[in-house]
Design a protein around this motif. Structure first.
Motif, mmCIF file in Angstrom:
data_model
loop_
_atom_site.group_PDB
_atom_site.id
_atom_site.type_symbol
_atom_site.label_atom_id
_atom_site.label_comp_id
_atom_site.label_asym_id
_atom_site.label_seq_id
_atom_site.Cartn_x
_atom_site.Cartn_y
_atom_site.Cartn_z
ATOM 1 N N CYS A 233 0.790 -1.242 0.000
ATOM 2 C CA CYS A 233 0.000 0.000 0.000
ATOM 3 C C CYS A 233 0.822 1.292 0.000
ATOM 4 N N ALA A 234 1.750 1.430 0.934
ATOM 5 C CA ALA A 234 2.432 2.705 1.121
ATOM 6 C C ALA A 234 3.189 3.225 -0.100
ATOM 7 N N PRO A 235 3.765 2.352 -0.975
ATOM 8 C CA PRO A 235 4.450 2.907 -2.138
ATOM 9 C C PRO A 235 3.536 3.679 -3.085
ATOM 10 N N ASP A 236 2.244 3.357 -3.100
ATOM 11 C CA ASP A 236 1.367 3.966 -4.107
ATOM 12 C C ASP A 236 1.134 5.461 -3.897
ATOM 13 N N PRO A 237 0.804 5.950 -2.680
ATOM 14 C CA PRO A 237 0.696 7.399 -2.512
ATOM 15 C C PRO A 237 2.019 8.124 -2.744
ATOM 16 N N LEU A 238 3.126 7.453 -2.457
ATOM 17 C CA LEU A 238 4.427 8.073 -2.746
ATOM 18 C C LEU A 238 4.585 8.290 -4.244
ATOM 19 N N GLN A 239 4.060 7.358 -5.039
ATOM 20 C CA GLN A 239 4.134 7.511 -6.489
ATOM 21 C C GLN A 239 3.141 8.552 -7.004
ATOM 22 N N VAL A 240 1.908 8.468 -6.536
ATOM 23 C CA VAL A 240 0.849 9.319 -7.075
ATOM 24 C C VAL A 240 0.977 10.762 -6.596
ATOM 25 N N ILE A 241 1.210 10.952 -5.302
ATOM 26 C CA ILE A 241 1.220 12.301 -4.731
ATOM 27 C C ILE A 241 2.603 12.943 -4.829
ATOM 28 N N ALA A 242 3.633 12.174 -4.425
ATOM 29 C CA ALA A 242 4.988 12.741 -4.367
ATOM 30 C C ALA A 242 5.769 12.546 -5.656
ATOM 31 N N HIS A 243 5.220 11.751 -6.587
ATOM 32 C CA HIS A 243 5.885 11.464 -7.861
ATOM 33 C C HIS A 243 7.244 10.800 -7.655
ATOM 34 N N CYS A 244 7.362 10.025 -6.573
ATOM 35 C CA CYS A 244 8.538 9.198 -6.348
ATOM 36 C C CYS A 244 8.228 7.820 -6.935
ATOM 37 N N THR A 245 8.938 7.437 -7.972
ATOM 38 C CA THR A 245 8.692 6.149 -8.597
ATOM 39 C C THR A 245 9.987 5.369 -8.729
ATOM 40 N N ILE A 246 9.826 4.066 -8.937
ATOM 41 C CA ILE A 246 11.003 3.239 -9.195
ATOM 42 C C ILE A 246 11.693 3.716 -10.469
ATOM 43 N N GLY A 247 10.890 4.038 -11.473
ATOM 44 C CA GLY A 247 11.426 4.406 -12.779
ATOM 45 C C GLY A 247 12.215 5.699 -12.794
ATOM 46 N N ASN A 248 11.820 6.684 -11.955
ATOM 47 C CA ASN A 248 12.582 7.939 -11.949
ATOM 48 C C ASN A 248 13.659 7.953 -10.861
ATOM 49 N N HIS A 249 13.872 6.785 -10.239
ATOM 50 C CA HIS A 249 14.934 6.586 -9.245
ATOM 51 C C HIS A 249 14.729 7.412 -7.977
ATOM 52 N N ARG A 250 13.491 7.832 -7.733
ATOM 53 C CA ARG A 250 13.236 8.610 -6.516
ATOM 54 C C ARG A 250 12.493 7.802 -5.463
ATOM 55 N N LEU A 251 12.206 6.546 -5.768
ATOM 56 C CA LEU A 251 11.590 5.658 -4.785
ATOM 57 C C LEU A 251 12.405 4.380 -4.669
ATOM 58 N N THR A 252 12.764 4.043 -3.450
ATOM 59 C CA THR A 252 13.402 2.764 -3.146
ATOM 60 C C THR A 252 12.498 2.013 -2.180
ATOM 61 N N VAL A 253 12.261 0.750 -2.453
ATOM 62 C CA VAL A 253 11.469 -0.073 -1.548
ATOM 63 C C VAL A 253 12.382 -1.113 -0.911
ATOM 64 N N VAL A 254 12.472 -1.071 0.412
ATOM 65 C CA VAL A 254 13.222 -2.082 1.143
ATOM 66 C C VAL A 254 12.189 -2.889 1.938
ATOM 67 N N PRO A 255 11.865 -4.108 1.511
ATOM 68 C CA PRO A 255 10.738 -4.850 2.084
ATOM 69 C C PRO A 255 11.058 -5.477 3.435
#
Length: 211
Positions: A74-96
């Motif tokens: 769940c939590a990665p999705d608002p980071l992508q939609v609202i903050a525009h942090c995505t895996i593709g733009n290298h601004r989101l890292t997910v450490v599970p």
């Protein structure tokens, strides 16, 4: 799940208005719920976490920020939609690692920077019994009969269930890299991802067999 015990997006938006959430927050819901495909409890909590993180950083949607999310749920999705942090733009890292938390920081040209970490605080959840049972994955929580009560807890609790830490985050600056050819599959990959003489897809990260 018994759909009679769910809220629609419109019903949730009405409850947001009743609880005094502003139009900005309502827009977050309107954009995040379709992206996630349904109003999952974790999604709704994470929307509030992103909003809180923006406030603490003095940032807003459109500002360049980076995030490290500690769960895949769940939590990665608002980071992508609202903050525009995505895996593709290298601004989101997910450490599970399984904690419902993330850090957010502004860009830095140094090797580390200050950021903020927001997390679900189990001590604070004690004030919200239904939410506490759900978060603990307790057998006492029933999706069929307690989902509406859970969502009502989340909306009413707002930030009272969250805690914040100031943290220092290492920053990896962009570096030039060379291409290498994997000796097993023959495909090009960045040289630094080669394991011995083959790529990770032919080694430690192999996930398919040819048919």
């Amino acid at each position: 799940m018994d759909h009679h015990d769910e809220y629609t997006q419109d019903e949730l938006l009405q409850k947001l208005r009743e609880l005094g959430y502003d139009s900005r927050f309502q827009e977050y819901y309107k954009s995040c719920i379709p992206f996630h495909t349904y109003p999952a409890p974790g999604l709704l909590i994470a929307i509030g976490m992103v909003d809180y993180a923006f406030e603490l950083l003095g940032a807003k949607p459109g500002d360049k920020v980076y995030a490290v999310c500690e769960t895949q749920k769940c939590a990665p999705d608002p980071l992508q939609v609202i903050a525009h942090c995505t895996i593709g733009n290298h601004r989101l890292t997910v450490v599970p690692v399984g904690r419902f938390a993330f850090t957010m920081n502004r860009p830095s040209e140094t090797d580390s920077t200050e950021g903020i970490r927001i997390y679900m605080d189990p001590v604070k959840l004690k004030a919200w019994p239904t939410l506490e049972k759900w978060f603990a994955n307790s057998p006492e929580f029933s999706k069929k009969s307690m989902t509406k009560a859970l969502l009502e807890d989340i909306l009413a609790a707002k930030r009272s269930i969250l805690s914040v830490q100031k943290v220092r985050i290492p920053v990896t600056q962009k570096k030039k890299w060379n291409t290498a050819i994997c000796k097993t599959c023959g495909e090009p990959v960045p040289e630094y991802l080669i394991e011995g003489d083959h790529c990770a897809a032919c080694g430690s990260l192999r996930y398919y067999e040819l048919i």
